[in-house]
Every structure is written in structure tokens, then in C-alpha cells.
Design a protein around this motif. Structure first.
Motif, PDB file in Angstrom:
ATOM      1  N   THR A  75       8.419  -7.502  -3.242  1.00  0.00           N
ATOM      2  CA  THR A  75       7.549  -6.669  -2.419  1.00  0.00           C
ATOM      3  C   THR A  75       8.354  -5.740  -1.526  1.00  0.00           C
TER       4      THR A  75
ATOM      5  N   ASP B  64      -2.129 -14.386   5.039  1.00  0.00           N
ATOM      6  CA  ASP B  64      -1.770 -12.969   5.037  1.00  0.00           C
ATOM      7  C   ASP B  64      -0.260 -12.841   5.225  1.00  0.00           C
TER       8      ASP B  64
ATOM      9  N   GLN C 157       1.365  -3.216   6.567  1.00  0.00           N
ATOM     10  CA  GLN C 157       0.222  -2.918   5.704  1.00  0.00           C
ATOM     11  C   GLN C 157       0.680  -2.680   4.268  1.00  0.00           C
ATOM     12  N   HIS C 158       1.811  -1.995   4.115  1.00  0.00           N
ATOM     13  CA  HIS C 158       2.365  -1.788   2.771  1.00  0.00           C
ATOM     14  C   HIS C 158       2.723  -3.130   2.129  1.00  0.00           C
TER      15      HIS C 158
ATOM     16  N   GLU D  96       1.507  -6.089   2.858  1.00  0.00           N
ATOM     17  CA  GLU D  96       0.263  -6.820   2.611  1.00  0.00           C
ATOM     18  C   GLU D  96      -0.420  -6.312   1.337  1.00  0.00           C
ATOM     19  N   THR D  97      -0.538  -5.002   1.219  1.00  0.00           N
ATOM     20  CA  THR D  97      -1.255  -4.414   0.082  1.00  0.00           C
ATOM     21  C   THR D  97      -0.573  -4.740  -1.239  1.00  0.00           C
ATOM     22  N   TYR D  98       0.749  -4.521  -1.300  1.00  0.00           N
ATOM     23  CA  TYR D  98       1.471  -4.772  -2.548  1.00  0.00           C
ATOM     24  C   TYR D  98       1.449  -6.252  -2.901  1.00  0.00           C
TER      25      TYR D  98
ATOM     26  N   GLN E  68      -0.694  -8.556  -1.999  1.00  0.00           N
ATOM     27  CA  GLN E  68      -2.041  -8.964  -2.412  1.00  0.00           C
ATOM     28  C   GLN E  68      -2.341  -8.516  -3.836  1.00  0.00           C
ATOM     29  N   GLN E  69      -1.998  -7.271  -4.144  1.00  0.00           N
ATOM     30  CA  GLN E  69      -2.331  -6.731  -5.466  1.00  0.00           C
ATOM     31  C   GLN E  69      -1.570  -7.433  -6.577  1.00  0.00           C
TER      32      GLN E  69
ATOM     33  N   ARG F 245      -7.079 -14.850  -2.760  1.00  0.00           N
ATOM     34  CA  ARG F 245      -6.762 -14.144  -1.503  1.00  0.00           C
ATOM     35  C   ARG F 245      -5.696 -14.859  -0.676  1.00  0.00           C
TER      36      ARG F 245
END
Length: 274
Positions: A160, A203, A245-246, A248-250, A252-253, A259
Motif C-alpha cells: 500500500t 481502519d 485517506q490514500h 485507507e482507500t487503497y 480497503q480496495q 470491511r
């Protein structure tokens, strides 16, 4: 900067960070406790003189002390030793608490017949030196049980970060085979197993906190690369809201299941005999 001075500075940073984490370690180190208990299962009998390298808060040292007459519980971080001595429920006169370095064990040759280390030796920068020291202090016919984080650990987090910048934010862990080879090169008989452990986090903040709370958020410097000192909790330039945020987004995806974010610990267990 010379290799020696880089290694010395790394050790200072490791000791400082783990000392800071002494008060939060036990509440956060669930997987570390699981790994240590799995390592304990490889100790079949009773011993006279034991050594626990990287004893931390002393949770496992208390277990080990029931399996040997005398135990030296050693750690590089003085803060961990101070916590261990202060917070042991019952003072155990069979345990000697000692500050020391796995690269240069402050023990005599052939002085222990049981050596244990769980989740500490991955911080060593020279596997040959560590295994030479372990071999030196082991008496003939003795056993060493070593649980070591190895290549594959924190792979999701490393991947990540690599998607975000070119800095190194996760340590390069040696392979299990390289640890096994280092032990065998010293003349030890070695049986090796590997096991993967996965922790799950709500998270990215909680995932990073799980590393920080045990003191493991030090990225080691090397002679080839002078990375950002990525102590994961500091520096707005490193972990500002946008970067989080970057991450977290990567994460998660690519990796989330239900989740929840996984974090892998790849561990090799070495059962060494001399």
C-alpha cells in the motif's frame, strides 16, 4: 556514515521506541503473545539455566521461569525491563533481568542449556553474528527456540505504501531460509517451521496504531538507503489526512474482507540444538 555507526544508531532508536511502548505493549500485543505460546510448545523439558532474548514486558519470561531453575531475561530496551520488574505480580527470584544486545550477549561461553527468543531477532542487522553468539553461549546438548518475523510480514502495508510514494515505510525482513542457513553455518542442528498469522483492523489508523503500540514502528536505516524516519505517528508531511485517506482507500480496495483490514505476520520457528 559507516555500517557500524548506522547499526549503532538503529539499536538506539529500537531501544528508545520499545521503551516508550512498554506501558501499552501488553494490551496491544495479542498476536505476539500467540506466537510466543506457539514457540513455547517446542520446549519439551526442564532446564537449569535459561536465557530469554528480547523478553519485553516479561510475560513469557514468567512462563519460562517455570521450566528452568534460573532464567536470564534480557532486552535491549531498558524501559521494557523496568516495566517487567515493576509489574510482575509475584517477584520471582529465579529471574535475573538484564539489559543486553543479541549481537554481543553479556554471558559466558557454554553458560545456558535453554535459549528462547520470540519476535525480537528480526531487529538484528547481522544474522551470522547473532547465531554465532547464540551458539557461543549454548552448552553442549542444549536447545534454542527462536520465533522470528521473516519475509512476507506486513506485505499488505508495504504494498500500500509503495502505491503512494517511493520511501521505505516497512522494514525488509530476512527470509526464513537465511535464518536457518545462518544457524546451520554455526554448526547447530536446525528444524524449521513457518506459520502465518493475520490480525484484522477496523481502519488504517487502528492498523498503524497496532504497530506503534508495541514499539515496532521503527524503519531501520541501511548503508544503501537513508529512508525517511518513518515513525508512523509523527510528521504531518508523512501521515497527513490526505496520505491516510490514500492508504485507507487503497488498502480497503485491495485487501479488505468484510470491511476489515488484514496485516500479516510471517514467522519462522527455529528449533536449534547444539
Amino acid at each position: 556514515m559507516t555500517n557500524t555507526s548506522i547499526a549503532s544508531r538503529n539499536k538506539i532508536r529500537i531501544a528508545q521506541q520499545f521503551s516508550r511502548a512498554a506501558n501499552t505493549y501488553n494490551s496491544a500485543a495479542d498476536v505476539q503473545l500467540d506466537i510466543a505460546f506457539d514457540a513455547l510448545a517446542y520446549l519439551p523439558s526442564h532446564y537449569q539455566n535459561g536465557l530469554d532474548i528480547g523478553c519485553g514486558t516479561g510475560r513469557i519470561s514468567q512462563q519460562l521461569s517455570t521450566r528452568c531453575d534460573r532464567l536470564i531475561a534480557m532486552d535491549l530496551a531498558f524501559g521494557m525491563l523496568a516495566y517487567a520488574q515493576k509489574n510482575n505480580v509475584v517477584a520471582d527470584p529465579s529471574i535475573c533481568w538484564l539489559q543486553g544486545d543479541a549481537d554481543c550477549l553479556p554471558l559466558a561461553d557454554d553458560s545456558v542449556d535453554m535459549l528462547f527468543s520470540s519476535m525480537a531477532l528480526q531487529w538484528a542487522d547481522n544474522q551470522q553474528k547473532v547465531m554465532a553468539e547464540i551458539t557461543r553461549v549454548l552448552a553442549a546438548g542444549s536447545n534454542a527456540i527462536l520465533a522470528i518475523m521473516c519475509d512476507g510480514s506486513f506485505k499488505q502495508l508495504n504494498d500500500t505504501w509503495l502505491n503512494i510514494d517511493n520511501h521505505r515505510h516497512v522494514n525488509n525482513f530476512a527470509t526464513a531460509q537465511s535464518w536457518c542457513d545462518a544457524a546451520r553455518s554455526q554448526g547447530l542442528q536446525v528444524n524449521m517451521q513457518e506459520k502465518r498469522y493475520v490480525t484484522w483492523h477496523q481502519d488504517i489508523r487502528k492498523l498503524l496504531s497496532s504497530i506503534k503500540s508495541i514499539g515496532a514502528n521503527v524503519v531501520l536505516k541501511s548503508q544503501n538507503l537513508e529512508p525517511t524516519d518513518a515513525r508512523l505517528h509523527q510528521g504531518k508531511n508523512l501521515l497527513n489526512r490526505e496520505t491516510l485517506q490514500h492508504l485507507e482507500t487503497y488498502y480497503q480496495q485491495k485487501y479488505a474482507e468484510n470491511r476489515q483490514l488484514p496485516l500479516t505476520y510471517q514467522v519462522c520457528f527455529l528449533h536449534c540444538s547444539k
